[in-house]
Design an enzyme around this catalytic site. Structure first.
Site, PDB file in Angstrom:
ATOM      1  N   ARG A 179      -5.369   6.166  -8.145  1.00 58.35           N
ATOM      2  CA  ARG A 179      -5.024   7.586  -8.106  1.00 58.35           C
ATOM      3  C   ARG A 179      -4.940   8.179  -9.516  1.00 58.35           C
ATOM      4  O   ARG A 179      -5.442   9.283  -9.779  1.00 58.35           O
ATOM      5  CB  ARG A 179      -3.706   7.785  -7.359  1.00 58.35           C
ATOM      6  CG  ARG A 179      -3.785   7.330  -5.914  1.00 58.35           C
ATOM      7  CD  ARG A 179      -2.417   7.225  -5.251  1.00 58.35           C
ATOM      8  NE  ARG A 179      -1.773   8.518  -5.085  1.00 58.35           N
ATOM      9  CZ  ARG A 179      -0.581   8.664  -4.500  1.00 58.35           C
ATOM     10  NH1 ARG A 179       0.071   7.599  -4.032  1.00 58.35           N
ATOM     11  NH2 ARG A 179      -0.061   9.868  -4.367  1.00 58.35           N
ATOM     12  N   THR A 234      -1.742   5.732   2.067  1.00 61.63           N
ATOM     13  CA  THR A 234      -2.982   4.960   1.986  1.00 61.63           C
ATOM     14  C   THR A 234      -3.150   4.144   3.256  1.00 61.63           C
ATOM     15  O   THR A 234      -2.196   3.537   3.737  1.00 61.63           O
ATOM     16  CB  THR A 234      -2.969   4.021   0.766  1.00 61.63           C
ATOM     17  OG1 THR A 234      -2.794   4.787  -0.420  1.00 61.63           O
ATOM     18  CG2 THR A 234      -4.255   3.224   0.670  1.00 61.63           C
ATOM     19  N   LEU A 270       0.861  -1.175   0.000  1.00 58.01           N
ATOM     20  CA  LEU A 270       0.000   0.000   0.000  1.00 58.01           C
ATOM     21  C   LEU A 270       0.899   1.226   0.000  1.00 58.01           C
ATOM     22  O   LEU A 270       1.974   1.221   0.610  1.00 58.01           O
ATOM     23  CB  LEU A 270      -0.901   0.031   1.244  1.00 58.01           C
ATOM     24  CG  LEU A 270      -1.989  -1.042   1.368  1.00 58.01           C
ATOM     25  CD1 LEU A 270      -2.733  -0.876   2.689  1.00 58.01           C
ATOM     26  CD2 LEU A 270      -2.962  -0.982   0.206  1.00 58.01           C
ATOM     27  N   ASP A 271       0.459   2.281  -0.676  1.00 57.36           N
ATOM     28  CA  ASP A 271       1.229   3.520  -0.643  1.00 57.36           C
ATOM     29  C   ASP A 271       1.341   4.024   0.794  1.00 57.36           C
ATOM     30  O   ASP A 271       0.492   3.739   1.641  1.00 57.36           O
ATOM     31  CB  ASP A 271       0.552   4.593  -1.499  1.00 57.36           C
ATOM     32  CG  ASP A 271       0.578   4.237  -2.981  1.00 57.36           C
ATOM     33  OD1 ASP A 271       1.451   3.447  -3.382  1.00 57.36           O
ATOM     34  OD2 ASP A 271      -0.282   4.749  -3.725  1.00 57.36           O
ATOM     35  N   ARG A 272       2.367   4.783   1.033  1.00 58.82           N
ATOM     36  CA  ARG A 272       2.626   5.288   2.383  1.00 58.82           C
ATOM     37  C   ARG A 272       1.417   6.011   2.978  1.00 58.82           C
ATOM     38  O   ARG A 272       1.079   5.819   4.148  1.00 58.82           O
ATOM     39  CB  ARG A 272       3.834   6.235   2.343  1.00 58.82           C
ATOM     40  CG  ARG A 272       4.164   6.872   3.685  1.00 58.82           C
ATOM     41  CD  ARG A 272       5.430   7.692   3.601  1.00 58.82           C
ATOM     42  NE  ARG A 272       5.781   8.252   4.903  1.00 58.82           N
ATOM     43  CZ  ARG A 272       6.919   8.880   5.161  1.00 58.82           C
ATOM     44  NH1 ARG A 272       7.824   9.031   4.213  1.00 58.82           N
ATOM     45  NH2 ARG A 272       7.153   9.359   6.360  1.00 58.82           N
TER      46      ARG A 272
END
Length: 412
Positions: free
Chosen positions: A346, A243, A239-241
């Protein structure tokens, strides 16, 4: 009490003391210096020399006093390392006293069953701790990294018995910061499921899932320190930082192989996200736009819609819309990933003309600045899959108080 995000963000890199580092072999210059002093010692003790004073040290015959006998050498039957010839002799320095360690020789590594079944870039990132990812991808592109004497690309998968050529590299010799009891307790409190193979964690926004690119301590490095049975934990996906939401973590290599294959087969897994976007989204939509990674002039990596990209599909369901008297228009969506590309949701939202609120990379930075710089409003809400036993598993996460507070603020 500090939040888990604040604690991990403030974790500092601990320095390695010289005593922790390997010793450099004594140079030839030091050996000549020792021999010279040993010769002087023989000259000074000629009158006192006795048969018992003749000793063997590292295959060199040295005459010394009875006092130095006990301090520096042993009988021929049990040789010990060469003694220091004088108090003025320089101490041996560690192999590296700086923060960098040079690996000046080519390494040829034959992969075991445990090391195989992963991409070459991921393998190198794991074994070359401290080496920037940009450098790792560069040496792959230039052909300095080879598998079975052949050039490879970053996505090439390794097999047992493959011989990997690793070129000389310079890397920082760092030590993972140790976590305290407060961090360990915070991580444990976010575990929503655990069995002997996997952990499902409800990640908070603002925490990187792994270290690197200036981040000394990521979630996976911290997790490995919480419990002994978590020491070999690996990420099944990312997961993105910024998110938040559900993250699947594997406890061993066998589980990792199974779930990596599962995530590559997008039909076998279901991931749904809650997304808050700017503007009024028009009903339910399916966006099929190929995505391509690229590097900007400042070396920052982005993803964009491009005919040269990989097929990508996201299904959006409209959940709620509202118009704030002071903040503007917003739409709450539920996004289902059909494919799993980097930054897919995104970029697809940006392409649709409705960027995600709080997205500093693909969003409306000026508008978000006026709103008070909200967090990235993207939350991994649901995760469904078939486990190794063939049973259907389903996990769900409710957005935390931070998310709820921003929703309340943006409705005013």
């Amino acid at each position: 009490m500090l939040s888990l995000v604040q604690i991990l963000s403030n974790a500092l890199l601990t320095a390695i003391s010289p005593s922790d580092m390997p010793q450099r072999p004594t140079s030839n210059k030091s050996s000549r210096f020792s021999s010279k002093n040993a010769s002087q010692t023989r000259n000074k003790t000629t009158n006192n020399k006795k048969p018992g004073n003749k000793l063997t040290c590292n295959k060199q015959t040295i005459h010394t006093s009875t006092k130095n006998h006990a301090e520096h050498c042993s009988a021929p039957s049990a040789p010990k390392p060469q003694p220091q010839a004088s108090k003025k002799k320089h101490r041996q320095k560690p192999q590296s006293e700086s923060s960098n360690e040079n690996h000046n020789t080519v390494q040829l590594v034959t992969l075991t069953e445990q090391q195989a079944n992963q991409r070459i870039d991921n393998y190198l990132i794991k074994i070359l701790k401290g080496v920037p990812k940009t450098y790792i991808y560069r040496i792959i592109r230039k052909g300095e990294v080879r598998v079975n004497k052949k050039r490879v690309n970053a996505k090439s998968r390794l097999k047992p018995g493959d011989i990997v050529r690793i070129p000389p590299v310079r890397r920082a010799t760092t030590q993972t910061p140790e976590i305290n009891d407060q961090i360990a307790q915070s991580i444990s409190s976010r575990v929503v499921f655990e069995d002997r193979r996997v952990i499902v964690l409800d990640k908070a926004a603002g925490i990187a899932v792994h270290g690197g690119s200036g981040i000394n301590l990521g979630l996976i490095e911290a997790l490995r320190q919480v419990k002994p049975q978590w020491s070999k934990a690996e990420l099944a996906h990312r997961l993105d930082r910024d998110t938040s939401g559900l993250l699947l973590i594997c406890k061993n290599r066998a589980a990792l192989h199974y779930y990596h294959d599962l995530f590559r087969d997008h039909k076998a897994i279901n991931k749904r996200y809650l997304v808050l976007v700017h503007g009024r989204w028009k009903g339910d939509q399916v966006i099929k736009q190929p995505l391509e990674r690229y590097t900007a002039a400042n070396n920052e990596r982005f993803v964009r819609v491009s005919a040269n990209g990989k097929p990508s599909e996201t299904r959006f369901e409209l959940v709620e819309q509202w118009t704030s008297k002071t903040q503007g228009e917003f739409s709450l969506l539920r996004a289902t990933l059909i494919t799993g590309r980097t930054h897919q949701i995104r970029v697809h939202c940006q392409f649709a003309g409705h960027p995600i609120v709080g997205d500093s990379k693909y969003g409306q930075q000026e508008t978000d600045q006026a709103l008070g710089k909200p967090r990235l409003m993207l939350h991994a809400q649901q995760l469904s899959l078939v486990d190794e036993a063939g049973e259907q598993q389903h996990w769900q996460s409710t957005p935390d108080d931070n998310w709820q507070q921003w929703i309340k603020t943006l409705k005013q």
